[in-house]
Design a protein around this motif. Structure first.
Motif, short mmCIF file in Angstrom:
data_model
loop_
_atom_site.label_atom_id
_atom_site.label_comp_id
_atom_site.label_asym_id
_atom_site.label_seq_id
_atom_site.Cartn_x
_atom_site.Cartn_y
_atom_site.Cartn_z
N ALA A 224 -0.19 -1.10 2.36
CA ALA A 224 -0.78 -2.30 1.79
C ALA A 224 -2.24 -2.53 2.19
CB ALA A 224 0.07 -3.52 2.13
N ALA A 227 -4.95 -0.89 0.22
CA ALA A 227 -5.22 -1.46 -1.10
C ALA A 227 -5.92 -2.80 -1.02
CB ALA A 227 -3.91 -1.60 -1.88
N ARG A 229 -4.58 -5.60 -0.10
CA ARG A 229 -3.67 -6.65 -0.55
C ARG A 229 -2.50 -6.74 0.41
NH1 ARG A 229 -3.97 -7.85 -6.01
NH2 ARG A 229 -2.66 -9.64 -5.42
N THR A 234 1.44 -5.24 -3.37
CA THR A 234 1.48 -3.78 -3.52
C THR A 234 2.89 -3.24 -3.70
OG1 THR A 234 1.56 -3.47 -1.11
CG2 THR A 234 -0.62 -3.52 -2.15
#
Length: 268
Positions: A224, A227, A229, A234
């Protein structure tokens, strides 16, 4: 009423920052207005929510040491929560605040305006540094409650007593209303009896509530932050995301139950 919750454990590697990001996103999904405050000089929470600390010009460091208005520093994130970001500059805050009168109240004073009026946050989650220094004490002084993420392994027991001693001192001297909301079991491996034994021992030894459900160990948590996020974005249907949603709902119910007596006394 704004609920300010410090998420603290001086031991690293217990999914403290992951818990702050995930619970914040889960509370936002439940319609809550949420502010996350990164109090760790490593700025892992800031990075995890898609913000490069190197690109942050003004951070929580200036809020705490220079009196900058936090409203000018708060950033919006894609996870539906607001963030008071950190940078490596925060590592100097301990030294900067050490000789300051009332240093224990610096976070409380900085956040007061964010918990009042129509634009007040419903929740302010404080991601404490992995230490029991000035910033952690100041976070506990500002908080209504403290949540203790605990990895379900024997070695994670170490330090819990020290943290609870610090909580006791904060209650005596700077924040009588501070409550321990419980232990949040993280990195839980349901295939082993060891994880549950660790939780039972902690609960019995320190007389602490265990916040359910346990957060399972999964590689999805490691993916996560890359990314930018939370795991709720995710890997929405993963066991980890679902567990944090349930914990958030339980915390929301606990907060509602706690505020009912206060509202009733105000009406009287």
């Amino acid at each position: 009423m704004t609920i300010t919750l410090a998420v603290a454990n001086q031991k690293g590697g217990v999914a403290k920052t992951t818990s702050v990001a995930s619970l914040g996103a889960a509370l936002a999904e439940l319609g809550q207005r949420v502010l996350l405050v990164d109090l760790d000089p490593q700025a892992c929470l800031t990075f995890s929510l898609g913000i490069d600390p190197e690109d942050v010009e003004v951070s929580v460091h200036q809020v705490l040491t220079k009196g900058v208005d936090p409203a000018e520093v708060i950033l919006e994130t894609e996870d539906g929560v607001d963030l008071l970001p950190a940078t490596i500059e925060l590592a100097r805050a301990e030294a900067d605040l050490l000789t300051r009168t009332g240093r224990e109240h610096v976070i409380k004073g900085s956040l007061e305006d964010l918990s009042e009026g129509e634009e007040a946050y419903d929740w302010i989650l404080l991601d404490c540094p992995p230490s029991l220094g000035v910033l952690t004490v100041a976070a506990l002084t500002a908080a209504d409650g403290v949540l203790i993420p605990l990895q379900c392994e024997t070695l994670s027991h170490r330090g819990v007593g020290q943290l609870l001693d610090t909580v006791h001192d904060v209650r005596r001297f700077t924040n009588r209303r501070l409550e321990v909301w419980g232990v949040l079991p993280t990195l839980f491996d349901g295939r082993t009896n060891h994880s549950r034994t660790v939780l039972d021992t902690i609960s019995e030894t320190y007389d602490l509530d265990v916040v359910e459900p346990p957060i399972p160990k999964t590689i999805k948590f490691a993916e996560a932050p890359a990314a930018g996020r939370s795991i709720l974005a995710t890997s929405r249907t993963s066991k980890g995301a679902q567990a944090y949603r349930k914990v958030a709902a339980n915390l929301l119910a606990k907060a509602a139950a706690a505020t009912k007596p206060a509202r009733a006394s105000k009406r009287r």
